[in-house]
Design an enzyme around this catalytic site. Structure first.
Site, short mmCIF file in Angstrom:
data_model
loop_
_atom_site.label_atom_id
_atom_site.label_comp_id
_atom_site.label_asym_id
_atom_site.label_seq_id
_atom_site.Cartn_x
_atom_site.Cartn_y
_atom_site.Cartn_z
N GLY A 35 0.82 -1.15 -0.05
CA GLY A 35 0.05 0.15 0.06
C GLY A 35 0.86 1.09 0.04
O GLY A 35 1.93 1.20 0.31
N GLN A 54 3.16 10.03 1.49
CA GLN A 54 4.34 9.30 1.72
C GLN A 54 5.33 9.56 0.25
O GLN A 54 6.43 9.37 0.31
CB GLN A 54 4.14 7.79 1.48
N CYS A 94 6.31 -0.10 7.30
CA CYS A 94 5.63 0.94 6.33
C CYS A 94 6.87 1.44 5.60
O CYS A 94 7.98 1.52 6.24
CB CYS A 94 5.20 2.15 7.33
N LEU A 95 6.71 1.84 4.24
CA LEU A 95 7.84 2.16 3.57
C LEU A 95 8.61 3.58 4.14
O LEU A 95 9.59 3.80 3.77
CB LEU A 95 7.27 2.28 1.98
N HIS A 98 -4.57 1.24 7.50
CA HIS A 98 -3.13 1.88 7.78
C HIS A 98 -3.02 3.12 6.86
O HIS A 98 -2.54 4.06 7.01
CB HIS A 98 -2.09 0.68 7.16
N GLU A 99 -3.48 2.98 5.44
CA GLU A 99 -3.07 4.02 4.55
C GLU A 99 -4.22 5.34 4.87
O GLU A 99 -3.90 6.30 4.50
CB GLU A 99 -3.67 3.51 3.05
N HIS A 111 -2.40 7.36 7.36
CA HIS A 111 -1.63 8.37 6.41
C HIS A 111 -2.03 9.44 6.28
O HIS A 111 -1.58 10.61 6.24
CB HIS A 111 -0.91 7.58 5.56
CO CO Z 1 2.53 3.07 5.79
#
Ligand code: CO
Length: 171
Positions: free
Chosen positions: A46, A51, A93-94, A135-136, A139
């Protein structure tokens, strides 16, 4: 197509509340394409627009990277309802490289969202897809999974987060 640079923990944009998307134009389509490309290159399941440095309410999710049919774009997603039942599953998470931890979340949710053309949809999802979407959406509200770790785990990763933040600020 070049993939976009991932913003790392410590970057202020990850803490901002993203703005609603109002224009469903070619520029939006292009951004979504680049986000999908970046998610695939970075091997993520995702990716949310902040991000990659864009403070707008857009996320792409790809619960099964082997199967491109599971790819979904969420514009202006809103969680309408959550199950009472929760589970606790490890996340990463990236934007928070090298740190993982278990997060408790509702198992099932109902999400309202728009597609890249502005069409309105509502889906009920459960399990991994539900977790990624939550999770997204976090963000887009400036929330990171590390905020949701248990007190003990937070204490354990505090030093590493501080290091990440220092590096993120320097970039
Ligand atoms: Co993330």
């Amino acid at each position: 197509m070049r993939s976009l640079r991932i913003r790392i923990y410590g970057d202020d944009i990850l803490r901002a509340e993203s703005a609603e998307v109002e224009k469903f134009d070619g520029e939006l389509g292009e951004l979504i394409e680049k986000m999908v490309e970046t998610m695939i290159v970075e091997d993520g399941v995702g990716l949310a627009a902040p991000q990659v440095g864009v403070s707008r309410r857009i996320a792409v999710v790809n619960p099964d990277p082997q199967n491109p049919d599971t790819l979904l774009t969420l514009v202006n997603p809103r969680i309408r309802s959550c199950s009472d039942e929760t589970d606790c599953v490890e996340e990463g998470c990236l934007s928070v490289p090298g740190i993982r931890g278990r997060v408790e979340r509702p198992i099932a949710i109902e999400v309202e969202y728009q597609d890249r053309h502005g069409g309105r949809h509502c889906v009920k999802v459960v399990g991994l897809v539900s977790r990624i979407m939550q999770h997204e959406v976090d963000h887009l509200d400036g929330v990171l999974f590390v905020d949701r770790l248990s007190f003990g785990r937070k204490t354990l990763v505090k030093g590493r987060l501080r290091d990440l933040a220092r590096k993120g600020k320097r970039e």
